[in-house]
Design an enzyme around this catalytic site. Structure first.
Site, PDB file in Angstrom:
ATOM      1  N   ASP A  17      38.704  -0.773  -6.070  1.00 47.77           N
ATOM      2  CA  ASP A  17      37.872  -1.773  -6.731  1.00 47.77           C
ATOM      3  C   ASP A  17      36.804  -2.301  -5.778  1.00 47.77           C
ATOM      4  O   ASP A  17      35.634  -2.450  -6.149  1.00 47.77           O
ATOM      5  CB  ASP A  17      38.731  -2.943  -7.241  1.00 47.77           C
ATOM      6  CG  ASP A  17      39.652  -2.535  -8.379  1.00 47.77           C
ATOM      7  OD1 ASP A  17      39.475  -1.430  -8.916  1.00 47.77           O
ATOM      8  OD2 ASP A  17      40.548  -3.323  -8.715  1.00 47.77           O
ATOM      9  N   GLU A 272      38.887   6.323  -8.825  1.00 47.79           N
ATOM     10  CA  GLU A 272      37.610   6.465  -9.522  1.00 47.79           C
ATOM     11  C   GLU A 272      36.420   6.658  -8.599  1.00 47.79           C
ATOM     12  O   GLU A 272      35.599   7.561  -8.813  1.00 47.79           O
ATOM     13  CB  GLU A 272      37.378   5.242 -10.415  1.00 47.79           C
ATOM     14  CG  GLU A 272      38.418   5.123 -11.527  1.00 47.79           C
ATOM     15  CD  GLU A 272      38.176   3.924 -12.423  1.00 47.79           C
ATOM     16  OE1 GLU A 272      37.116   3.289 -12.287  1.00 47.79           O
ATOM     17  OE2 GLU A 272      39.039   3.627 -13.256  1.00 47.79           O
TER      18      GLU A 272
END
Length: 367
Positions: A17, A272
């Site tokens: 993140d 990601e």
């Protein structure tokens, strides 16, 4: 028009993140925007971005004094709530009060997780009215990164393609003092604890192709060391050589992590941010998706493989690497078909606007 941006990030685990939010903040600042990055644990920036970035101010979200001081400053024009992290109520209240008091257009964006699933196109850009304090009366809008023109796109710096084309692998390896011989295949490993890791190491060791495995620090290093400590295939007959050499890497800053992916012939990535960077690298890749208790990650992985138009061999390998399906891991599956799927996917992405360009247009249209 220059805007002030507040980006809120809560570090869950594995720094992914924060990695996304730092890339976003850095790219916005590079375009002349003023950015405050609010994060509850910024310790990883010491190695991820040791030099910081002009135009980006990092604020400790867990420091009450910092929150109080910022609440007294002018409210930002854009507030980005990354991955549903719930910013401090005092700052939401300041944002709402300023919106009501001065009439300056402001945007509250909920930046969502990356997925290739069909719902992303349906939900991207939708409003979410806020009915309860402290942001009552405001409207959040969902911004979904994605792989198609109907989504918010992917983070991509304006000069990325130029830098990738000019990259010198041998020079970078020498600068990092990483051993490498001509003809030796380079493979990066950034993973959690894949169930097929032992099988991968065994096949790399037994193959005819000399391979140097570049292992990232943290969970990937621990997983490899655990395999090596108990692997019977390491007990070789006298004089029998292994085709596998292993180098353990230190923490790399974000530019050098990109360089690692550019240098390698095959990249194993996780989460990601590294998936996106591996797509930009253009080499064959294997993605270990973050596991979810309800196995929702199986659907998410297959949706991405569908978008990539992955060959059957690539799908089988990904299922085995991620621990589902009946296929066995086989390095023989990896070939030119994989490279073609990745490079063609990259070309489709390069034809679309990047995430920051779309975000700026989105904010301008929704403010």
């Amino acid at each position: 028009m220059q805007r002030d941006w507040d980006i809120f990030c809560k570090v869950i685990d594995n720094h992914g993140d924060l990695g996304v939010c730092w890339r976003l903040a850095r790219q916005l600042a590079g375009l002349g925007e003023r950015v405050r990055l609010w994060v509850d644990d910024a310790s990883a920036l010491a190695w991820m971005a040791p030099e910081g970035c002009a135009g980006v101010r990092v604020i400790d979200w867990s420091d009450p004094a910092a929150v109080s001081a910022a609440a007294a400053e002018p409210a930002p024009r854009v507030l980005i709530e990354a991955f549903g992290c719930d910013p401090a109520p005092e700052l939401i209240a300041r944002f709402a009060e300023a919106s009501a008091a001065d009439g300056t257009p402001r945007a509250w964006i909920n930046l969502e997780y990356l997925s290739a699933e069909p719902y992303v196109e349906r939900l991207h850009g939708l409003p979410s009215p806020v009915f309860r304090e402290p942001g009552a009366g405001l409207t959040k809008r969902f911004f979904y990164p994605g792989f198609t023109p109907a989504t918010g796109g992917l983070l991509r710096e304006p000069d990325l393609a130029r830098r990738r084309a000019a990259f010198d692998r041998a020079a970078w390896l020498a600068r990092r003092q990483l051993p490498w011989n001509e003809g030796e295949r380079l493979v990066s490993l950034f993973c959690y604890e894949p169930p097929a890791l032992a099988a991968l190491l065994a096949q790399l060791a037994d193959e005819g192709t000399p391979t140097r495995l570049l292992v990232t620090p943290g969970r990937a290093t621990a997983a490899v060391e655990a395999c090596l400590s108990s692997a019977p295939w390491l007990e070789r007959a006298p004089g029998q050589a292994s085709a596998l050499s292993i180098s353990y890497l230190p923490h790399l800053d974000q530019p050098d992590f990109d360089h690692l992916l550019w240098a390698c012939d095959l990249n194993f990535v996780r989460g990601e941010d590294s998936l996106v960077r591996a797509l930009w690298a253009g080499a064959p890749l294997v993605w270990q998706i973050y596991a979810q208790d309800d196995d929702a990650h199986h659907v998410k992985l297959d949706a991405w493989l569908d978008w990539l138009e992955a060959p059957a061999s690539m799908r089988r390998f990904h299922h085995a690497w991620n621990g589902f399906g009946n296929a066995a891991l086989s390095l023989a599956d990896i070939g030119e078909e994989w490279r073609l799927a990745v490079t063609q996917g990259r070309e489709r992405l390069l034809a679309q606007d990047d995430l920051v360009t779309q975000l700026q247009h989105f904010v301008a249209g929704k403010s």
